[in-house]
Design an enzyme around this catalytic site. Structure first.
Site, PDB file in Angstrom:
ATOM      1  N   GLU A  21       0.815  -1.212   0.000  1.00  0.00           N
ATOM      2  CA  GLU A  21       0.000   0.000   0.000  1.00  0.00           C
ATOM      3  C   GLU A  21       0.853   1.268   0.000  1.00  0.00           C
ATOM      4  O   GLU A  21       0.500   2.264  -0.641  1.00  0.00           O
ATOM      5  CB  GLU A  21      -0.934   0.005   1.216  1.00  0.00           C
ATOM      6  CG  GLU A  21      -2.010  -1.068   1.196  1.00  0.00           C
ATOM      7  CD  GLU A  21      -1.581  -2.367   1.842  1.00  0.00           C
ATOM      8  OE1 GLU A  21      -2.459  -3.192   2.157  1.00  0.00           O
ATOM      9  OE2 GLU A  21      -0.353  -2.568   2.039  1.00  0.00           O
ATOM     10  N   LEU A  22       1.959   1.245   0.747  1.00  0.00           N
ATOM     11  CA  LEU A  22       2.798   2.441   0.807  1.00  0.00           C
ATOM     12  C   LEU A  22       3.405   2.748  -0.556  1.00  0.00           C
ATOM     13  O   LEU A  22       3.421   3.907  -0.991  1.00  0.00           O
ATOM     14  CB  LEU A  22       3.912   2.255   1.840  1.00  0.00           C
ATOM     15  CG  LEU A  22       4.883   3.429   1.963  1.00  0.00           C
ATOM     16  CD1 LEU A  22       4.159   4.677   2.436  1.00  0.00           C
ATOM     17  CD2 LEU A  22       6.040   3.090   2.892  1.00  0.00           C
ATOM     18  N   LYS A  23       3.897   1.750  -1.242  1.00  0.00           N
ATOM     19  CA  LYS A  23       4.465   1.948  -2.583  1.00  0.00           C
ATOM     20  C   LYS A  23       3.447   2.627  -3.494  1.00  0.00           C
ATOM     21  O   LYS A  23       3.755   3.632  -4.158  1.00  0.00           O
ATOM     22  CB  LYS A  23       4.881   0.604  -3.166  1.00  0.00           C
ATOM     23  CG  LYS A  23       5.256   0.630  -4.650  1.00  0.00           C
ATOM     24  CD  LYS A  23       5.468  -0.766  -5.187  1.00  0.00           C
ATOM     25  CE  LYS A  23       5.665  -0.753  -6.701  1.00  0.00           C
ATOM     26  NZ  LYS A  23       6.919  -0.080  -7.103  1.00  0.00           N
ATOM     27  N   ILE A 442      23.294  -0.709 -19.107  1.00  0.00           N
ATOM     28  CA  ILE A 442      23.617  -1.809 -18.200  1.00  0.00           C
ATOM     29  C   ILE A 442      22.839  -3.079 -18.529  1.00  0.00           C
ATOM     30  O   ILE A 442      23.308  -4.186 -18.274  1.00  0.00           O
ATOM     31  CB  ILE A 442      23.375  -1.386 -16.743  1.00  0.00           C
ATOM     32  CG1 ILE A 442      24.216  -0.156 -16.414  1.00  0.00           C
ATOM     33  CG2 ILE A 442      23.689  -2.514 -15.774  1.00  0.00           C
ATOM     34  CD1 ILE A 442      25.699  -0.334 -16.641  1.00  0.00           C
ATOM     35  N   CYS A 527      10.286  -2.174  -4.399  1.00  0.00           N
ATOM     36  CA  CYS A 527      10.122  -3.441  -3.687  1.00  0.00           C
ATOM     37  C   CYS A 527      10.621  -4.585  -4.560  1.00  0.00           C
ATOM     38  O   CYS A 527      10.508  -4.539  -5.793  1.00  0.00           O
ATOM     39  CB  CYS A 527       8.653  -3.676  -3.328  1.00  0.00           C
ATOM     40  SG  CYS A 527       7.938  -2.380  -2.298  1.00  0.00           S
ATOM     41  N   ASP A 610      26.340  -9.758 -14.146  1.00  0.00           N
ATOM     42  CA  ASP A 610      26.196  -8.681 -13.162  1.00  0.00           C
ATOM     43  C   ASP A 610      26.448  -9.176 -11.743  1.00  0.00           C
ATOM     44  O   ASP A 610      25.891 -10.199 -11.321  1.00  0.00           O
ATOM     45  CB  ASP A 610      24.783  -8.094 -13.225  1.00  0.00           C
ATOM     46  CG  ASP A 610      24.549  -7.260 -14.470  1.00  0.00           C
ATOM     47  OD1 ASP A 610      25.547  -6.836 -15.074  1.00  0.00           O
ATOM     48  OD2 ASP A 610      23.386  -7.028 -14.824  1.00  0.00           O
ATOM     49  N   GLU A 676      28.508   2.137 -10.305  1.00  0.00           N
ATOM     50  CA  GLU A 676      27.805   3.358  -9.900  1.00  0.00           C
ATOM     51  C   GLU A 676      28.805   4.444  -9.597  1.00  0.00           C
ATOM     52  O   GLU A 676      29.792   4.223  -8.899  1.00  0.00           O
ATOM     53  CB  GLU A 676      26.951   3.074  -8.667  1.00  0.00           C
ATOM     54  CG  GLU A 676      26.242   4.303  -8.103  1.00  0.00           C
ATOM     55  CD  GLU A 676      27.109   5.084  -7.134  1.00  0.00           C
ATOM     56  OE1 GLU A 676      26.982   6.326  -7.108  1.00  0.00           O
ATOM     57  OE2 GLU A 676      27.924   4.468  -6.423  1.00  0.00           O
ATOM     58  N   HIS A 705      18.487   6.205 -10.492  1.00  0.00           N
ATOM     59  CA  HIS A 705      17.566   6.093  -9.366  1.00  0.00           C
ATOM     60  C   HIS A 705      16.879   7.418  -9.058  1.00  0.00           C
ATOM     61  O   HIS A 705      16.140   7.522  -8.077  1.00  0.00           O
ATOM     62  CB  HIS A 705      18.296   5.571  -8.129  1.00  0.00           C
ATOM     63  CG  HIS A 705      18.738   4.147  -8.288  1.00  0.00           C
ATOM     64  ND1 HIS A 705      17.866   3.092  -8.203  1.00  0.00           N
ATOM     65  CD2 HIS A 705      19.946   3.602  -8.555  1.00  0.00           C
ATOM     66  CE1 HIS A 705      18.525   1.954  -8.393  1.00  0.00           C
ATOM     67  NE2 HIS A 705      19.779   2.241  -8.613  1.00  0.00           N
TER      68      HIS A 705
END
Length: 770
Positions: A21-23, A442, A527, A610, A676, A705
């Site tokens: 729900e938060l996402k 990538i 997530c 990776d 990165e 990001h």
């Protein structure tokens, strides 16, 4: 009067909501589809559900055994905002509401690059890195924690608010850009304590009788701060906090490794009422019996993995401490943010496997059982202890857990060398004919709503396999054409067939199982759904070969084969805990070795394996580094050493302090490594230059990001910084990470700027490049 610390507790609870729900609420707010009030309401609902779930698991609503862990974007960032440590470069937005300021700090905007992000100790959780300098101001800014305590009290709960402790907060921070040489954020400890004193007073006034302060930095030897400095800082900090007139009782919690005796003693002497120690990853400090008035909160149930705990062994650890006169409580070893909510949502899992597992709710039930045993004696929980022991025995004997043929192959001696790296580089350049500063990405391209809908439709049987394959081929064709139009030099197929870079391989390797709703927070609203590695691992058939072969058929430019490495597959899965991790890594590596061989046989000239989690699993104790780096590097080389010299092997690492493992990165023997570097503005270049790193390297020039599009000039500046320490003939140009989470508009704009900046940089290269 403060209530006594409970006999059992958990150190934190999943904060994304049982159904993410938060996402959804956060991303809706970002899109402008909902307002701040709706987001606040969802966060309150997630908090209420967490309290209710922990009470249902057997923890008490009125004894502080339930932690008040917010429905949080990031707990380090929450602490930063709470103590007002907003970096000076964000001064013009410092007056935003707490939630909006949090998002600007975390994601950046047109004027502000985001805070750097890195891994929380040795986990796959990413935290936002505070920037602290001599100019940083500290003040009690955000009162959200106190408001949440009042919310809980109004609902009838005596919950325990949680914060990152002052020593860990500063130890995990980085110096601000304008900090003088020799400055360390921990130098500001006395100043930040003023804010913590105010926070504690407000929490007490709101009704908190206990507060939990996470000081896991005290167990780590890899933060660039010596153990002596950390212990001295803890002694100074907690003497100050313990002497505060108005405060809750102090529970200082540590996780992820053994707490040194010196740190335990410093906390106990300072006047801390309870100290948490991790007895899954470590042992009790030697001086644990010297402070009989201090409660020891013993982490005996693994909070970092999903296996059903050995309750008999856990109760034995608790009993041994109690028999030595220690005032002891039971807890999880870590916060439960690292595991999914509940097994109740996994109705499709095999019943036998379910019997071996415990998610957050089930771990809370285990803690409640142990607490009852401490209060009423072993006989009171004998049935639960027996059931757990029987489940462990069943697991050990189950089919597929041990496969002789897999173990025989893993025990065999296999050559790990691909020969001289310089000779390989010449052979690869002859085969590939790449320009100076080759450009690439990538691996993944945006996972659009259309892709996700097609995947769901196929999973539900609404479209046939042939229809789904045709959809994926069309998506691959579109991505190849886009990359050619943009002018990239080395292409990727975009990975539309992959739901996740680890889960996709787990679904195609024996020894794994996936969950339906086993989501955990990786960072912010991101997530992941870790797979469960339960048995011996092997590959039944090729996994990626046909998609890569098809993509290569569409272009004359090289297309990379894309694999996830063995260490990352382990790090981002819930891995079996019944054998050494290195043994499991070797099995996974052999399965990937077969895939590398098949890709090469299909004509793939560049294969990327990776390993973004290589630094993540580095043990927090230096004495354990040699063994870990040996087996992790060997596992990568076992995967890739089958490739011929003319096949170019790439790897990718992200969000780590690379200087600490630069020799291991070199030891991987990859021909090209992408890393990165955008958020840290090429800090890694100094480490590479100092090490005289002699292989191809692609320090990222676009922070994927963040939703902001880097300008051509911004990328050009980063390339200039990179070229100052890396020879042009070794430098690659690429984003920080895969593009799965980005949208196409920002992806296309950013890649256009990346290619344009590269062309500009090429014009300025006059020295020989080969």
């Amino acid at each position: 009067m403060t209530i006594e610390f409970p006999a059992g507790t958990v150190l934190g609870y999943p904060r994304i909501g049982r159904n993410r729900e938060l996402k959804r609420a956060v991303e809706s707010y970002w899109r402008g589809a909902s307002d701040a009030a709706a987001l606040a309401a969802t966060r309150a609902e997630v908090r209420a559900a967490a309290r209710s779930a922990l009470e249902a698991a057997g923890l008490g609503r009125d004894d502080a055994s339930i932690p008040e862990a917010d429905a949080s974007y990031d707990h380090v960032l929450d602490t930063l905002v709470t103590v007002g440590a907003v970096p000076a470069r964000f001064a013009d937005v410092a007056d935003l509401a707490d939630q909006d300021l949090t998002f600007v700090l975390a994601r950046g905007d047109a004027e502000h690059p985001a805070l750097e992000m890195t891994k929380w100790f040795d986990t796959n959780y990413h935290y936002l890195v505070p920037e602290i300098g001599p100019e940083t101001t500290f003040s009690y800014r955000s009162h959200e924690r106190a408001e949440q305590v009042r919310e809980a009290v109004a609902a009838g709960y005596a919950t325990r608010p949680t914060l990152v402790g002052p020593v860990t907060f500063l130890a995990l921070a980085k110096p601000s850009d304008d900090a003088p040489a020799g400055f360390a954020p921990l130098d500001r400890l006395d100043d930040v304590l003023d804010a913590y004193v105010e926070v504690l007073a407000d929490l007490r006034a709101a009704g908190a009788q206990w507060v939990q302060l996470d000081e896991s930095a005290l167990v780590s030897e890899v933060l660039g701060v010596s153990q002596t400095e950390l212990v001295d800082a803890a002694a100074r900090a907690y003497e100050r906090l313990a002497q505060a007139e108005e405060r809750p009782a102090l529970f200082v919690q540590t996780s992820y490794a053994a707490l040194p005796a010196a740190a335990f003693g410093a906390l106990a002497k300072a006047g801390v009422e309870a100290i948490g120690i991790d007895l899954v990853r470590g042992v009790a400090p030697a001086n644990v019996t010297e402070f009989p008035g201090v409660r020891v909160v013993a982490g005996v149930i693994d909070g970092h993995n999903i296996w059903r705990g050995d309750l008999a062994a856990a109760f034995g650890k608790l009993s041994a401490l109690a028999e030595r006169g220690v005032l002891v409580s039971a807890s999880t070893s870590t916060s439960l943010i690292h595991v999914p909510h509940t097994l109740a949502d996994e109705t499709e899992l095999d019943a036998q496997l379910r019997n071996w597992l415990a998610f957050a709710d089930e771990k809370a039930q285990q803690i409640a059982t142990l607490a009852r045993g401490l209060a009423d004696g072993r006989e009171a929980i004998d049935a639960e202890l027996t059931a757990a022991t029987e489940a462990l025995a069943e697991r050990a004997q189950a089919a597929g857990v041990r496969i002789p043929e897999v173990r025989e192959r893993a025990a065999s001696d296999i050559e790990l060398s691909r020969g001289d790296a310089d000779a390989r580089a010449e052979a690869q350049q002859a085969a590939l004919g790449l320009p100076v500063l080759p450009t690439t990405t990538i691996g993944s391209f945006p996972q659009t709503g259309e892709i996700r809908r097609a995947r769901r439709a196929f999973g539900r049987g609404e479209i046939t396999e042939a229809q789904y394959d045709e959809f994926l081929r069309e998506e691959i064709r579109r991505v190849i054409e886009l990359q050619e139009e943009l002018g990239l030099d080395v292409l990727v197929h975009g990975e539309p067939e992959r739901n996740d870079m680890v889960q996709y391989f787990a679904e195609n390797l024996e020894g794994f199982v996936t969950t339906a709703n086993g989501w955990v927070q990786s960072y912010g609203s991101r997530c992941t759904r870790p797979s469960i590695l339960w048995g011996d691992v092997h590959r039944a058939a090729p996994i990626t070969v046909e998609w890569t072969r098809y993509a290569q058929s569409l272009t004359a430019k090289p297309v990379k084969g894309m694999l996830t490495g063995p260490v990352t597959i382990l790090a981002w899965s819930f891995v079996r805990d019944d054998q050494p991790l290195g043994d499991t890594a070797r099995q996974v590596a052999l399965a990937l070795r077969d895939e590398v061989a098949d890709l090469e046989a299909a004509g793939t000239g560049i294969i990327q394996v990776d390993e973004p989690a290589l630094r993540e699993l580095l043990p927090l104790r230096r004495a354990d580094h040699e063994d870990y780096l040996r087996w992790s590097v060997d596992a990568f080389r076992l995967s890739t050493s089958v490739a011929r010299p003319e096949t170019q092997v790439h790897t990718h690492l992200c969000y780590s302090e690379f200087g600490e493992i630069i020799e291991a990165i070199d030891g991987l023997d990859a021909d090209v490594t992408s890393i990165e570097a955008a958020r840290s503005r090429m800090e890694v270049v100094a480490d590479l230059h100092e090490h005289d790193y002699a292989r191809g390297i692609g320090p990222g020039v676009w922070d994927i990001h963040s939703p902001r599009v880097p300008s051509e000039q911004e990328i050009a500046v980063l390339l200039e910084l990179a070229l100052a320490g890396i020879p042009a003939n070794r430098l690659w140009v690429n984003p920080d990470c895969g593009l799965k989470t980005r949208g196409y508009d920002e992806t296309v704009a950013s890649l256009r700027n990346l290619v344009a900046a590269t062309e500009q940089a090429r014009e300025g290269i006059t020295a020989p490049v080969a």
